[in-house]
Design an enzyme around this catalytic site. Structure first.
Site, PDB file in Angstrom:
ATOM      1  N   ASP A  45       0.852  -1.183   0.000  1.00 37.66           N
ATOM      2  CA  ASP A  45       0.000   0.000   0.000  1.00 37.66           C
ATOM      3  C   ASP A  45       0.891   1.237   0.000  1.00 37.66           C
ATOM      4  O   ASP A  45       2.044   1.197   0.457  1.00 37.66           O
ATOM      5  CB  ASP A  45      -0.925   0.026   1.217  1.00 37.66           C
ATOM      6  CG  ASP A  45      -2.108   0.976   1.035  1.00 37.66           C
ATOM      7  OD1 ASP A  45      -2.401   1.376  -0.110  1.00 37.66           O
ATOM      8  OD2 ASP A  45      -2.739   1.335   2.045  1.00 37.66           O
ATOM      9  N   GLY A  46       0.347   2.312  -0.530  1.00 39.94           N
ATOM     10  CA  GLY A  46       1.026   3.596  -0.534  1.00 39.94           C
ATOM     11  C   GLY A  46       0.072   4.660  -0.029  1.00 39.94           C
ATOM     12  O   GLY A  46      -1.143   4.517  -0.125  1.00 39.94           O
ATOM     13  N   GLU A  93       2.376   3.827  -4.051  1.00 34.35           N
ATOM     14  CA  GLU A  93       1.763   2.528  -4.383  1.00 34.35           C
ATOM     15  C   GLU A  93       2.733   1.711  -5.242  1.00 34.35           C
ATOM     16  O   GLU A  93       2.954   0.525  -5.001  1.00 34.35           O
ATOM     17  CB  GLU A  93       0.446   2.718  -5.143  1.00 34.35           C
ATOM     18  CG  GLU A  93      -0.654   3.378  -4.354  1.00 34.35           C
ATOM     19  CD  GLU A  93      -1.405   2.459  -3.402  1.00 34.35           C
ATOM     20  OE1 GLU A  93      -1.018   1.287  -3.239  1.00 34.35           O
ATOM     21  OE2 GLU A  93      -2.391   2.930  -2.805  1.00 34.35           O
ATOM     22  N   ASP A 107      -4.329  -2.364  -3.359  1.00 37.02           N
ATOM     23  CA  ASP A 107      -5.589  -1.644  -3.553  1.00 37.02           C
ATOM     24  C   ASP A 107      -5.445  -0.545  -4.603  1.00 37.02           C
ATOM     25  O   ASP A 107      -6.337   0.276  -4.776  1.00 37.02           O
ATOM     26  CB  ASP A 107      -6.114  -1.088  -2.231  1.00 37.02           C
ATOM     27  CG  ASP A 107      -5.223  -0.019  -1.619  1.00 37.02           C
ATOM     28  OD1 ASP A 107      -4.212   0.378  -2.243  1.00 37.02           O
ATOM     29  OD2 ASP A 107      -5.538   0.428  -0.501  1.00 37.02           O
ATOM     30  N   HIS A 158      -9.264  -0.098   2.371  1.00 35.56           N
ATOM     31  CA  HIS A 158     -10.012   0.291   3.571  1.00 35.56           C
ATOM     32  C   HIS A 158     -11.301  -0.522   3.686  1.00 35.56           C
ATOM     33  O   HIS A 158     -12.373   0.002   3.961  1.00 35.56           O
ATOM     34  CB  HIS A 158     -10.302   1.794   3.565  1.00 35.56           C
ATOM     35  CG  HIS A 158      -9.061   2.593   3.337  1.00 35.56           C
ATOM     36  ND1 HIS A 158      -8.082   2.729   4.305  1.00 35.56           N
ATOM     37  CD2 HIS A 158      -8.604   3.255   2.245  1.00 35.56           C
ATOM     38  CE1 HIS A 158      -7.097   3.467   3.822  1.00 35.56           C
ATOM     39  NE2 HIS A 158      -7.379   3.786   2.579  1.00 35.56           N
TER      40      HIS A 158
END
Length: 170
Positions: A13-14, A51, A74, A124
């Site tokens: 994730d970023g 990301e 994501d 999320h």
């Protein structure tokens, strides 16, 4: 006969606060019974760069060639660029005015070095590894900034911005 290595599960994730702003990346890697976390942050960067850098950094940690790697992210930007063939199209077109060329060029040899498959998940959404990566990314970027820690410059981002500004002035 060569020893069969277990697959590597790479969760990434970023995050960026301000986009651009202080940003970071978070990685959870699993291989067999081993698990590691990685994170890093920058004073000024973008969410998409973080990301992408999360995937790159994770792949760079692999100690052998031809690993089977399952990347879960994501980021539609990253996953779709690979799975929908956008990256190859950008390469053919010479990345004309394409953002993050430095990172995409860094990713390309890693994709050739390993057997990498990309999977998109909704962010999320209570996915345990994604939530963990998000916490790592936010802590490494915005969290470090708020704590007054010295964050490095994202030289690739700064060079890209300088080149864009030079184009505007011409």
């Amino acid at each position: 006969m060569a020893e069969q290595k277990p697959p590597i599960y790479l969760y990434t994730d970023g995050a960026s606060s301000g986009n651009p702003g202080p940003g970071g990346y978070g990685i959870v890697m699993r291989c067999g019974s081993y698990e590691k976390e990685f994170s890093g942050g920058f004073i000024l960067t973008t969410n998409n760069r973080m990301e992408l850098l999360a995937v790159i950094t994770g792949l760079e940690q692999i100690k052998w060639d031809k690993a089977t790697v399952y990347v879960t992210s994501d980021s539609k930007y990253v996953v779709d660029a690979i799975n929908k063939g956008w990256l190859q199209s950008w390469v053919v077109k010479g990345f004309k005015k394409k953002a993050n060329k430095d990172l995409w060029m860094r990713l390309l040899p890693l994709l050739k070095k390993h057997d990498v498959q990309f999977f998109w998940i909704k962010g999320h959404n209570e996915h345990p590894e994604n939530e963990r990566c998000d916490r790592l990314a936010v802590n490494a970027g915005q969290g470090a900034f708020e704590r007054g820690e010295a964050l490095p410059h994202d030289e690739g981002y700064e060079a890209e911005q300088a080149a864009a500004n030079a184009d505007i002035l011409m």
